[in-house]
Design a protein around this motif. Structure first.
Motif, PDB file in Angstrom:
ATOM      1  N   ALA A 100       9.576  44.456  -3.013  1.00 34.44           N
ATOM      2  CA  ALA A 100       9.169  45.799  -3.400  1.00 34.44           C
ATOM      3  C   ALA A 100      10.078  46.482  -3.343  1.00 34.44           C
ATOM      4  O   ALA A 100      10.268  47.336  -4.528  1.00 34.44           O
ATOM      5  CB  ALA A 100       7.893  45.933  -2.385  1.00 34.44           C
ATOM      6  N   ASN A 101      10.952  46.765  -2.487  1.00 34.06           N
ATOM      7  CA  ASN A 101      12.022  47.569  -2.413  1.00 34.06           C
ATOM      8  C   ASN A 101      13.051  47.451  -3.628  1.00 34.06           C
ATOM      9  O   ASN A 101      13.804  48.317  -4.282  1.00 34.06           O
ATOM     10  CB  ASN A 101      12.457  48.035  -1.107  1.00 34.06           C
ATOM     11  CG  ASN A 101      11.915  48.522  -0.014  1.00 34.06           C
ATOM     12  OD1 ASN A 101      10.853  49.225  -0.163  1.00 34.06           O
ATOM     13  ND2 ASN A 101      11.931  48.212   1.196  1.00 34.06           N
ATOM     14  N   ALA A 102      13.326  46.304  -3.548  1.00 33.25           N
ATOM     15  CA  ALA A 102      14.478  45.829  -4.426  1.00 33.25           C
ATOM     16  C   ALA A 102      13.918  46.157  -5.952  1.00 33.25           C
ATOM     17  O   ALA A 102      14.682  46.565  -6.918  1.00 33.25           O
ATOM     18  CB  ALA A 102      15.010  44.462  -4.105  1.00 33.25           C
ATOM     19  N   GLU A 103      12.564  45.806  -6.270  1.00 34.52           N
ATOM     20  CA  GLU A 103      12.066  45.979  -7.661  1.00 34.52           C
ATOM     21  C   GLU A 103      12.181  47.410  -7.984  1.00 34.52           C
ATOM     22  O   GLU A 103      12.350  47.788  -8.963  1.00 34.52           O
ATOM     23  CB  GLU A 103      10.637  45.294  -7.777  1.00 34.52           C
ATOM     24  CG  GLU A 103      10.751  43.729  -7.545  1.00 34.52           C
ATOM     25  CD  GLU A 103       9.306  43.062  -7.624  1.00 34.52           C
ATOM     26  OE1 GLU A 103       8.412  44.092  -7.387  1.00 34.52           O
ATOM     27  OE2 GLU A 103       9.334  41.974  -7.503  1.00 34.52           O
ATOM     28  N   ALA A 104      11.645  48.233  -7.057  1.00 34.24           N
ATOM     29  CA  ALA A 104      11.755  49.585  -7.100  1.00 34.24           C
ATOM     30  C   ALA A 104      13.060  50.343  -7.368  1.00 34.24           C
ATOM     31  O   ALA A 104      13.283  51.040  -8.144  1.00 34.24           O
ATOM     32  CB  ALA A 104      10.966  50.330  -5.817  1.00 34.24           C
ATOM     33  N   GLN A 105      14.075  49.879  -6.662  1.00 32.44           N
ATOM     34  CA  GLN A 105      15.550  50.212  -6.890  1.00 32.44           C
ATOM     35  C   GLN A 105      15.983  49.886  -8.261  1.00 32.44           C
ATOM     36  O   GLN A 105      16.432  50.545  -9.064  1.00 32.44           O
ATOM     37  CB  GLN A 105      16.287  50.000  -5.920  1.00 32.44           C
ATOM     38  CG  GLN A 105      17.690  50.345  -5.651  1.00 32.44           C
ATOM     39  CD  GLN A 105      18.389  49.833  -4.569  1.00 32.44           C
ATOM     40  OE1 GLN A 105      18.017  49.121  -3.770  1.00 32.44           O
ATOM     41  NE2 GLN A 105      19.591  50.340  -4.328  1.00 32.44           N
ATOM     42  N   LEU A 106      15.571  48.628  -8.650  1.00 33.29           N
ATOM     43  CA  LEU A 106      15.962  48.277  -9.807  1.00 33.29           C
ATOM     44  C   LEU A 106      15.344  49.103 -10.932  1.00 33.29           C
ATOM     45  O   LEU A 106      16.107  49.365 -11.826  1.00 33.29           O
ATOM     46  CB  LEU A 106      15.771  46.696 -10.045  1.00 33.29           C
ATOM     47  CG  LEU A 106      16.251  46.100 -11.289  1.00 33.29           C
ATOM     48  CD1 LEU A 106      17.623  46.352 -11.766  1.00 33.29           C
ATOM     49  CD2 LEU A 106      15.564  44.790 -11.428  1.00 33.29           C
ATOM     50  N   ALA A 107      14.123  49.275 -10.888  1.00 35.15           N
ATOM     51  CA  ALA A 107      13.473  50.105 -11.925  1.00 35.15           C
ATOM     52  C   ALA A 107      13.978  51.519 -11.799  1.00 35.15           C
ATOM     53  O   ALA A 107      14.135  51.955 -13.042  1.00 35.15           O
ATOM     54  CB  ALA A 107      11.794  50.126 -11.385  1.00 35.15           C
ATOM     55  N   ALA A 108      14.322  52.105 -10.866  1.00 30.43           N
ATOM     56  CA  ALA A 108      14.844  53.462 -10.602  1.00 30.43           C
ATOM     57  C   ALA A 108      16.242  53.308 -11.502  1.00 30.43           C
ATOM     58  O   ALA A 108      16.422  54.349 -12.209  1.00 30.43           O
ATOM     59  CB  ALA A 108      15.088  54.069  -9.152  1.00 30.43           C
ATOM     60  N   LEU A 109      16.986  52.411 -11.177  1.00 29.02           N
ATOM     61  CA  LEU A 109      18.442  52.534 -11.883  1.00 29.02           C
ATOM     62  C   LEU A 109      18.046  52.567 -13.336  1.00 29.02           C
ATOM     63  O   LEU A 109      18.928  52.983 -14.145  1.00 29.02           O
ATOM     64  CB  LEU A 109      19.192  51.426 -11.383  1.00 29.02           C
ATOM     65  CG  LEU A 109      19.793  51.684  -9.746  1.00 29.02           C
ATOM     66  CD1 LEU A 109      20.403  50.374  -9.183  1.00 29.02           C
ATOM     67  CD2 LEU A 109      20.624  52.708  -9.821  1.00 29.02           C
TER      68      LEU A 109
END
Length: 877
Positions: free
Chosen positions: A614-623
């Motif tokens: 979940a954290n990786a998907e959220a960080q990718l979406a933010a970038l």
């Protein structure tokens, strides 16, 4: 000529704290016989102090004169005769030190008195710390303290010189002639001007050396001042030359022109440095922009990789958990069944033990009833025994102590003794027949015997019969009355009528005490501890327990009780069933915990993988949602081009700034400023130096230093010549004196013969046929008996002591021939002499007392009581 002590007075001298006077000394032999520790040796020490120790000295010896622990001034007064004239010396040490000598020509005090004493007695000044008897001259040899005569020692230098003077004429040598007597004093006088007694340079040499040193110092000082003046001229010329050079350097304008050029270069260099800083800041900003775009690109790549990785890890975690879920559910079901069985087993065990406990309490109640009945029975038996014990104890306490019984018996015997004494001295009368009209002491008489112990009047008709017993009977009767009163008082104190009653009473008390001990043992056996009822051992605990019971409480109980064995078996079976149930429950729980332990990390791993995904998907979406991501590649390329152009501009600005280094230019300017400042400072210093040199030259130039230096050098050369002459004279005198002394020492060996002959006269009386042998220093070294020589050190202590006394007598006789004041004082002499030699030595001393005064200080009454003038030390503490 004998020195004769007439009177000695001491005060505050060691043990003589109070004033003490000794007089009555005769011309011949005087014997002072007193016990040890009465002050005999102190008396001899006081005489030495009065004659030879300086009054104003404060050394260890003088401090020892004061009584121990007291801060007082020791005082000594001695009256004596010397050279046929009366003298008196008064000396005081430490506090208010003083000395006074009275003689035929009057009084002398202080140093004059000390010098007069030394000259009179032929002694020299004693500078030692503990007293040097060799400096005391003849009296140092002849006044012998305790144990000082236990070995043969040679006489001191003063005595040897006096003896040689006596013997020189006898041996017939030139060293004793008139020429020697005229030459030697002059040589000694001149030698004393050049040398001290210790062989160090004397006054003449010291004066010549002092004058030489002073002249050398004056010449050196004059030469130094002249050299300093000449150096001042040279220094002045050099300073003026340096001042000219500094003035020329200060007038030169080259450094000023150079400084102006450098100041202009500083302004140009500062502008170039400012442009370089601007280009550097711009290049840095563009570099940061490129770095930020590069970091954003890298973060996008890393985020996409992380999303792919976490998704794969989450799938793997779910797959591992699904394989363990079915086994975990079966284990939970088995654990629940085991817990139900355990609960049922616990209920069954609880019921069984409750029934067993109820039966046990019922049995305990029945046992308590039985023990209470027994306790009441023991209590009933205890009461009469307790009453008997109290009676026995009270009677036992009335036991009369044995010492009281003994005292009663003694007083009873005293009464019997006094009664016997009264009866023995009393008068007995017997009345028979018709006694009517007869009265005794005014009372009608009765027929029978009567004992009369005092005066009694018997009326017989018209006649009166008076009977008077002996007077001693009154005192015997008084003794009897007192003895009876004493006996009655003790009997009354202990409540008995007689001594026999006391003995009977004690027997009954002892029996009662024994009976009390028997009753105590019986009561202790009847009253054991009963833990069931909480009763401690002893009668008081039993009485307390019974007193707390109610009459109707705690009956005997029923005859039959529950079956404890059957109930115990049921409880044991329930315990076994519970143990089996607990074992099954524990095994099921253990298996469940193992499965849960295996499942826990899988759950944690799955939860972590899910959270990471979940954290990786959220960080990718933010970038990906940032605006820069859309044209990231084009923006990065453009930023790199701008950074390269800014770097080129920065390099051009740095080259321009390097061409003009501000720091280097400022250092050059500082060097030029420092050079000018130092030159100005040096000019001021040179002006001060020149002014000082001119002033010193002006002051010293008119003093004629050159002439003074020449005169001082001439005086120094003259002083050196005088010193060399004085040293040559001193060496010559020393050589001459040493030669005379060596010749005298060589000649003095010829004195040994006369000394030996004079000593043999005394020694042969003690050791017939003995030939004494003396050394060059006139000390007795050996004796020859029967052709065999023996060293004095190998002789017995007694023989050494006797020879030491006899050789002193020989020297005393020689000194008497010279007219030297001598006397012989021996402290505790001849302690190792046998009876025969002691008698012979006392004869020799008695004979010597006809020529000189002899004083013997001894504690041996039996050995010396028959000799000379006996004197007592009255008043000695």
């Amino acid at each position: 000529m004998s020195l004769k002590i007439r009177r000695i007075a001491l005060s505050n001298f060691r043990k003589f704290r109070d004033p003490f006077v000794l007089d009555g000394l005769s011309d011949g032999l005087n014997v002072i016989i007193e016990p040890n520790e009465t002050g005999k040796s102190t008396l001899l020490e006081a005489m030495r102090a009065a004659f030879f120790i300086r009054h104003n000295t404060a050394n260890r010896l003088a401090r020892s004169y004061a009584p121990h622990g007291e801060a007082v001034a020791p005082q000594i007064e001695i009256g004596f005769e010397a050279r046929g004239e009366a003298w008196q010396v008064n000396k005081r040490f430490l506090k208010g030190a003083s000395v006074e000598v009275r003689g035929p020509s009057g009084r002398a005090q202080g140093e004059d008195a000390e010098a007069q004493l030394l000259a009179l007695l032929g002694a020299r000044r004693d500078t030692s710390q503990a007293g040097d008897v060799a400096a005391h001259g003849a009296l140092g040899l002849l006044w012998v303290g305790q144990a000082q005569a236990l070995e043969v020692t040679p006489p001191g230098e003063i005595v040897r010189d006096s003896v040689r003077a006596t013997l020189e004429a006898e041996v017939g040598t030139i060293m004793g002639g008139a020429a020697y007597q005229r030459v030697r004093p002059r040589i000694d006088s001149q030698f004393a001007d050049y040398w001290t007694n210790t062989g160090r340079p004397g006054a003449r040499q010291s004066t010549a050396r002092t004058e030489h040193d002073a002249a050398e110092r004056a010449a050196t000082e004059a030469a130094t001042r002249l050299a300093a003046l000449e150096q001042g001229f040279a220094d002045l010329e050099a300073a003026r030359a340096r001042l000219k050079l500094l003035d020329r350097d200060l007038a030169d304008t080259a450094d000023a022109d150079r400084r102006r050029v450098l100041v202009d270069q500083v302004d140009v260099a500062r502008s170039a440095a400012q442009l370089r800083d601007t280009r550097r800041a711009e290049q840095g900003r563009l570099a940061d922009q490129v770095k930020a775009l590069e970091e954003l690109t890298a973060r996008l790549v890393d985020a996409r990789k992380a999303v792919s990785k976490t998704v794969a890890e989450l799938a793997s975690a779910f797959e591992k958990r699904s394989a363990l879920e079915e086994e975990l559910a079966n284990a939970r079901e088995r654990a629940g069944t085991a817990r139900d069985r355990l609960a049922a087993a616990r209920d069954t065990r609880r019921n069984a033990h409750a029934a067993l406990d109820a039966a046990g309490r019922l049995v305990a109640i029945q046992a308590r009833h039985v023990e209470i009945a027994r306790a009441r029975q023991r209590h009933d038996e205890l009461l009469p025994l307790g009453a008997q014990l109290d009676v026995a104890r009270e009677l036992g306490k009335t036991l009369i102590p044995p010492n009281v019984i003994k005292m009663l018996e003694e007083r009873e015997r005293a009464v019997d003794k006094a009664r016997a004494a009264v009866e023995a001295g009393a008068t007995r009368v017997e009345l028979t027949g018709d006694v009517s009209g007869v009265q005794i002491d005014g009372m009608p008489a009765e027929p029978g015997d009567r004992t009369l112990s005092r005066e009694t009047r018997i009326q017989l008709g018209g006649a009166m019969l008076i009977i008077r017993p002996p007077a001693e009977l009154q005192s015997a009767e008084t003794v009897l009355v007192n003895a009876r009163d004493d006996l009655s008082a003790v009997l009354a104190d202990h409540g008995v009528a007689s001594v026999a009653d006391a003995r009977t009473h004690n027997e009954a008390a002892r029996d009662a005490a024994a009976n009390a001990r028997t009753l105590e043992a019986k009561i202790a056996g009847m009253t054991p501890a009963v833990p069931l009822l909480g009763i401690a051992g002893g009668a008081s605990a039993l009485k307390t327990f019974v007193a707390g019971l109610h009459e109707s409480a705690e009956g005997e109980g029923s005859e039959e009780g529950p079956d404890l064995d059957a109930l115990t078996a049921i409880a044991a079976e329930a315990d076994s069933a519970l143990a089996r149930a607990e074992g099954g429950d524990e095994a099921a729980a253990t298996h469940l915990r193992e499965l849960e332990a295996r499942n826990a990390p899988l759950m944690v791993q799955a939860a972590g993988a899910e959270r990471d995904a979940a954290n990786a998907e959220a960080q990718l979406a933010a970038l990906e949602g940032k605006s820069e991501v859309a044209g990231l590649d084009e923006a990065l390329s453009e930023a790199r081009q701008q950074e390269a152009a800014a770097l080129v501009s920065l390099q051009d600005a740095e080259r321009a700034a390097t061409a003009h280094d501000v720091s280097a230019i400022e250092r050059q300017i500082a060097v030029l400023d420092k050079r000018a400042e130092v030159a100005r400072t040096q000019r001021i210093d040179l002006e001060k130096v020149i002014a000082g040199l001119e002033a010193r030259i002006e002051a010293e130039g008119g003093k004629g230093l050159a002439d003074r230096a020449a005169v001082s050098r001439d005086e120094a050369e003259a002083a050196a010549a005088n010193l060399a002459r004085v040293m040559q004279e001193a060496d010559t005198l020393k050589l001459l004196r040493d030669t005379l002394e060596g010749t005298r020492a060589e000649t003095s060996r010829t004195f040994v013969g006369p000394v030996a002959r004079r000593a043999r006269r005394h020694i042969e009386r003690l050791l017939p046929g003995c030939d004494p042998s003396f050394s060059d220093d006139l000390g007795l070294t050996s004796i020859v008996r029967g052709g065999l020589g023996e060293n004095c050190g190998d002789l017995s202590r007694g023989t050494q002591e006797q020879l030491a006394v006899l050789t002193r007598l020989a020297f005393a006789d020689m000194l008497l021939e010279q007219g030297v004041p001598v006397s012989l004082i021996l402290d505790d002499p001849l302690v190792y002499s046998d009876d025969s030699r002691l008698d012979l030595m006392t004869e020799i001393l008695t004979d010597a007392a006809t020529r000189m005064q002899v004083i013997l200080l001894t504690c041996r009454d039996r050995a010396f009581r028959h000799l000379g003038n006996r004197i007592n030390l009255t008043g000695v503490e």
